[in-house]
Design an enzyme around this catalytic site. Structure first.
Site, short mmCIF file in Angstrom:
data_model
loop_
_atom_site.label_atom_id
_atom_site.label_comp_id
_atom_site.label_asym_id
_atom_site.label_seq_id
_atom_site.Cartn_x
_atom_site.Cartn_y
_atom_site.Cartn_z
N CYS A 35 37.30 10.12 60.72
CA CYS A 35 38.30 9.34 59.98
C CYS A 35 37.63 8.62 58.79
O CYS A 35 36.63 7.92 58.99
CB CYS A 35 38.95 8.32 60.91
SG CYS A 35 40.08 7.21 60.05
N LYS A 71 72.44 21.05 47.93
CA LYS A 71 71.54 20.37 47.00
C LYS A 71 70.99 21.33 45.97
O LYS A 71 70.75 22.50 46.27
CB LYS A 71 70.37 19.73 47.78
CG LYS A 71 70.78 18.67 48.79
CD LYS A 71 71.26 17.38 48.15
CE LYS A 71 70.12 16.48 47.77
NZ LYS A 71 69.47 15.78 48.84
N TYR A 88 82.42 5.56 41.00
CA TYR A 88 83.30 6.70 41.28
C TYR A 88 83.62 6.71 42.77
O TYR A 88 82.70 6.71 43.59
CB TYR A 88 82.64 8.02 40.90
CG TYR A 88 82.51 8.18 39.40
CD1 TYR A 88 83.61 8.59 38.65
CD2 TYR A 88 81.33 7.87 38.75
CE1 TYR A 88 83.51 8.70 37.27
CE2 TYR A 88 81.23 7.98 37.37
CZ TYR A 88 82.33 8.40 36.64
OH TYR A 88 82.24 8.49 35.29
N GLU A 145 83.19 18.67 45.23
CA GLU A 145 82.95 17.65 44.20
C GLU A 145 81.46 17.45 43.96
O GLU A 145 80.64 17.90 44.78
CB GLU A 145 83.63 16.33 44.58
CG GLU A 145 83.22 15.79 45.93
CD GLU A 145 84.21 14.74 46.47
OE1 GLU A 145 85.41 14.88 46.25
OE2 GLU A 145 83.73 13.80 47.11
N CYS A 167 37.83 4.69 59.76
CA CYS A 167 37.17 4.03 60.90
C CYS A 167 36.06 4.88 61.49
O CYS A 167 35.44 4.49 62.48
CB CYS A 167 38.19 3.67 61.97
SG CYS A 167 38.84 5.10 62.84
N LYS A 224 77.77 15.72 43.86
CA LYS A 224 77.08 14.71 44.66
C LYS A 224 76.40 13.76 43.69
O LYS A 224 75.40 14.11 43.06
CB LYS A 224 76.07 15.36 45.60
CG LYS A 224 75.40 14.34 46.49
CD LYS A 224 74.64 14.99 47.62
CE LYS A 224 74.22 13.99 48.68
NZ LYS A 224 73.42 12.89 48.18
N CYS A 280 41.86 1.43 64.08
CA CYS A 280 41.61 2.02 62.76
C CYS A 280 42.30 1.14 61.71
O CYS A 280 43.51 0.92 61.78
CB CYS A 280 42.18 3.43 62.72
SG CYS A 280 42.21 4.14 61.06
N CYS A 305 42.54 9.08 66.44
CA CYS A 305 43.16 8.57 67.67
C CYS A 305 42.76 7.13 67.96
O CYS A 305 42.94 6.65 69.08
CB CYS A 305 42.81 9.47 68.85
SG CYS A 305 43.34 11.15 68.55
N ASP A 339 74.18 10.98 42.09
CA ASP A 339 72.86 10.47 42.44
C ASP A 339 72.83 8.98 42.09
O ASP A 339 72.25 8.57 41.10
CB ASP A 339 71.79 11.24 41.65
CG ASP A 339 70.42 11.03 42.23
OD1 ASP A 339 70.31 10.41 43.30
OD2 ASP A 339 69.44 11.49 41.60
#
Ligand code: IVH
Length: 674
Positions: A410, A316, A225, A115, A413, A117, A434, A429, A119
């Site tokens: 980073c 899919k 449905y 059947e 930070c 799928k 951060c 890390c 959405d």
């Protein structure tokens, strides 16, 4: 007295007649009376009910509109969880799926029901004594929201069904969708009124169903449905998925006429291509097709893995692709410090939304795909997943391209970025030091599947952090009306609503709380499994890494993350603050297991038909006494619990020397313990 009975009969007749016309109009798409004739029937019933309110019943068509939910939707626990489907994208994966099923069942061939799928939005409808009594969203699969008052406005959902010869409680599941045509029309109207337009039919359906005022939902053209029906003793009445669909049709519950039966993988693939060809012309959006083992006995035997059935799979459709241009590249810092390069794009419409950013995943992907600033690229968006850059269109490469160099520090930070051994991802890390990670952690904490703090969005979190009103998520519970009212764009009402939803979130489940902590590698399912296994936070804290690894789906890496998390003083004090600020959780610990030495910690496989016990009951007994049920016989299997018509599993068990038990043996063990 006689007069009353007559009136009741008249009202009953009108109710039935109107429902029949709803069915003709909304399900069969073949009305036999005009709109004005329909309206006059409805008016007649309304008039009758106005004069004799005692004639109003919950299943009366006059009760479809006008219901107001209070300020929030109440939560509904699903008796059986609403699961997801595993996906396949390629033929080879499908062949493997079919092969696994045949091996597990020990059969040569298998019949499938196929059947589309849908959405849309998964919904469960409960009928009690034939009357539609409760409708809920899927939510997190275990708990959804009560949207009964809104579902009642969908006229193709009957308020009463004929349940002669069926048990009193019936659960029907399916999907609420909006037709594509209706979606465009709705957006046109919304735009005209200067109101919110929706990105795609699914969002429009979801937004319409989550209205507190059902009068608004009633103006939205929603459809339903069904794809499953469930009741006590179903296996005695129905043999297959096709039988279920047939029963739904008899009950006049809308199903799609695209359901078919096929005999093998070729049949599955033919159906897949047939539906792809029809896709554009279907009135609603679909994002694939679903293949289900047709026999309910076989479904039962195959069972479930994690949160998806083993007997079904979604094939899919490939995600839609579109062309865009990269106008810039920068990096984002995720909740766990992962640094992701992101392409900033010329706004491009794909799969129903305008995309302006696409993930480039990590440094290795960036160089493999050879993406430069100003390149023309193909982008792809699949469902709710973040859009991604598929490839560069080399033939269109402009002269002015510029290379992007990953930062060494980073961007938020300035701490030095590191790459862990064997990992492709650069990480900051600095943890909660951060600002980006701190903010993401709070957003995650408040999100729907975690503490579900309604109304606490990114912008408000930004303000709370900027004004130093919170330092971490535990501080949310110290906010009060006074402090919030002073925030920019915050009125008394919004402050009050936020305080209320923060307060409401204090009472939660252990699974949600663990998920909300944002431990690396711990998603919703793992958090639930931990909650179920250990029952309290302090019990989890006390576990060795080995014990943690013994829990469903947790491997050595994640058990390491969990162990580290609970052995870091700052996390322990954060949890302490949460608890002292009033967060409490209902335990989801396993029911007290009574350990029977023969069953406890033993691995069982079930096969064939047991003389008295249903498969689910047998599983429950084993679970209750501390054993585990798996689906395939291997060297790790301790016992095969076999009934009549046992097939290949019995042969395999015998060849491996696995002890074979009867239902009687199992029951005897449990009785010895009483
Ligand atoms: S069967 C246990 N059939 O897909 C199996 N689901 O990933 C449950 N969906 O949100 C689902 N069309 O609502 C099934 N024909 C179909 C479907 C379907 C759409 C949705 C379902 C759920 C998701 C599962």
């Amino acid at each position: 007295m006689k007069k009353n009975i007559d009136l009741e009969t008249t009202a009953l007749g009108l109710k039935k007649e109107i429902q029949e016309h709803n069915f003709n109009y909304y399900v069969k798409d073949d009305p036999i009376i005009s709109d004005s004739q329909y309206d006059s029937l409805l008016k007649k019933l309304e008039g009758l009910e106005r004069q004799h309110p005692e004639l109003i019943t919950p299943d009366s068509p006059t009760q479809r509109v006008g219901m107001l939910s209070s300020t929030v939707f109440s939560q509904v626990s699903h008796i059986k969880p609403m699961l997801s489907l595993s996906n396949v994208f390629h033929e080879e994966e499908l062949v493997a799926f079919d092969k696994r099923i045949k091996t597990d069942l020990g059969v040569e061939s298998i019949k499938y029901a196929v059947e589309p799928k849908f959405d849309g939005l998964a919904i469960a409808l409960i009928y009690e004594e034939g009357v539609f009594s409760l409708g809920a969203t899927r939510g997190d699969g275990f708990t959804g929201e009560d949207v009964t008052h809104n579902l009642k406005t969908i006229r193709s959902i009957p308020l009463k069904i004929d349940t002669k010869n069926l048990p009193s409680r019936i659960e029907i599941r399916g999907e609420v969708v909006m037709f594509k045509e209706d979606f465009f029309e709705l957006n046109r109207k919304q735009e005209e009124l200067g109101q919110k337009v929706f990105a795609n039919p699914r969002n429009a359906a979801a937004g319409s169903l989550r209205q507190l005022d059902s009068n608004i939902t009633a103006t939205r053209p929603l459809r339903f449905y069904a794809y499953s029906i469930d009741f006590e003793g179903i296996e005695n009445t129905l043999n297959s998925h096709s039988d279920s669909i047939e029963l739904l049709n008899q009950l006049k519950i809308p199903t799609t006429d695209l359901v078919k039966n096929v005999d093998d993988v070729n049949g599955l693939l033919t159906y897949y291509h047939e539906i792809i060809d029809k896709r554009q012309d279907l009135p609603f959006d679909i994002d694939g097709v679903v293949y289900k083992v047709n026999s309910l006995n076989h479904q039962d035997e195959l069972g479930f893995v994690s949160r998806a059935p083993r007997w079904a799979v979604a094939h899919k459709f490939p995600a839609e692709e579109a062309e865009s241009q990269v106008v810039g590249i920068d990096v984002q810092v995720g909740r766990t410090g992962a640094i992701t390069p992101v392409a900033r794009l010329k706004p491009t419409f794909v799969s129903g939304v305008t995309v302006t950013n696409a993930s480039l995943h990590n440094e290795a992907e960036l160089s493999r795909k050879d993406v430069h600033i100003n390149d023309f690229v193909l982008i792809r968006r699949a469902g709710d997943v973040v859009p991604e850059v598929v490839s560069v269109i080399q033939s269109k490469r402009p002269k002015n391209i510029r290379a992007f160099v990953m930062p060494t520090h980073c961007p938020e930070c300035d701490s030095k970025l590191k790459k862990e051994e064997g990992e492709a991802i650069l990480r900051c890390c600095a943890g909660s030091q951060c600002p980006a990670q701190k903010k993401q952690a709070i957003m995650h904490f408040a999100s729907r599947k975690a503490m579900d703090i309604d109304g606490l969005g990114e912008k408000i979190i930004d303000q709370l952090l900027e004004n130093e009103m919170i330092g971490d998520f535990s501080d949310l519970y110290t906010l009060d009306l006074n402090s919030l009212e002073h925030l920019e764009r915050f009125g008394e009402k919004s402050a009050k609503n936020l305080v209320e939803s923060i307060h409401k979130s204090k009472k939660t489940t252990l699974g949600r709380l663990i998920y909300a902590l944002g431990i690396r590698g711990v998603g919703e399912a793992t958090a639930k499994a931990l909650a179920k296994e250990f029952g309290t936070i302090s019990n989890i804290e006390a576990q060795t890494q080995d014990n943690l690894e013994g829990v469903d789906d947790i491997g050595p890496t994640v058990s390491g993350f969990i162990y580290e998390y609970f052995h870091d003083g700052s996390n322990i004090s954060l949890i302490g603050k949460l608890l002292s600020n009033g967060v409490t959780c209902a335990s989801e610990a396993k029911k007290e297991v009574r350990l029977v030495p023969q069953i406890s910690k033993k691995v069982f496989v079930l096969t064939g038909t047991l003389p008295t016990l249903k498969r689910e009951d047998a599983k429950q007994i084993i679970d209750q006494y501390g054993g585990k049920v798996t689906s395939t016989v291997s060297k790790k299997t301790d016992y095969l619990l076999a009934g009549s018509d046992a097939g290949s599993k019995l042969e395999k068990a015998l060849s491996l020397g696995v002890e074979v038990l009867s239902e009687d043996d199992l029951i005897k063990w449990t009785m010895e313990e009483e």
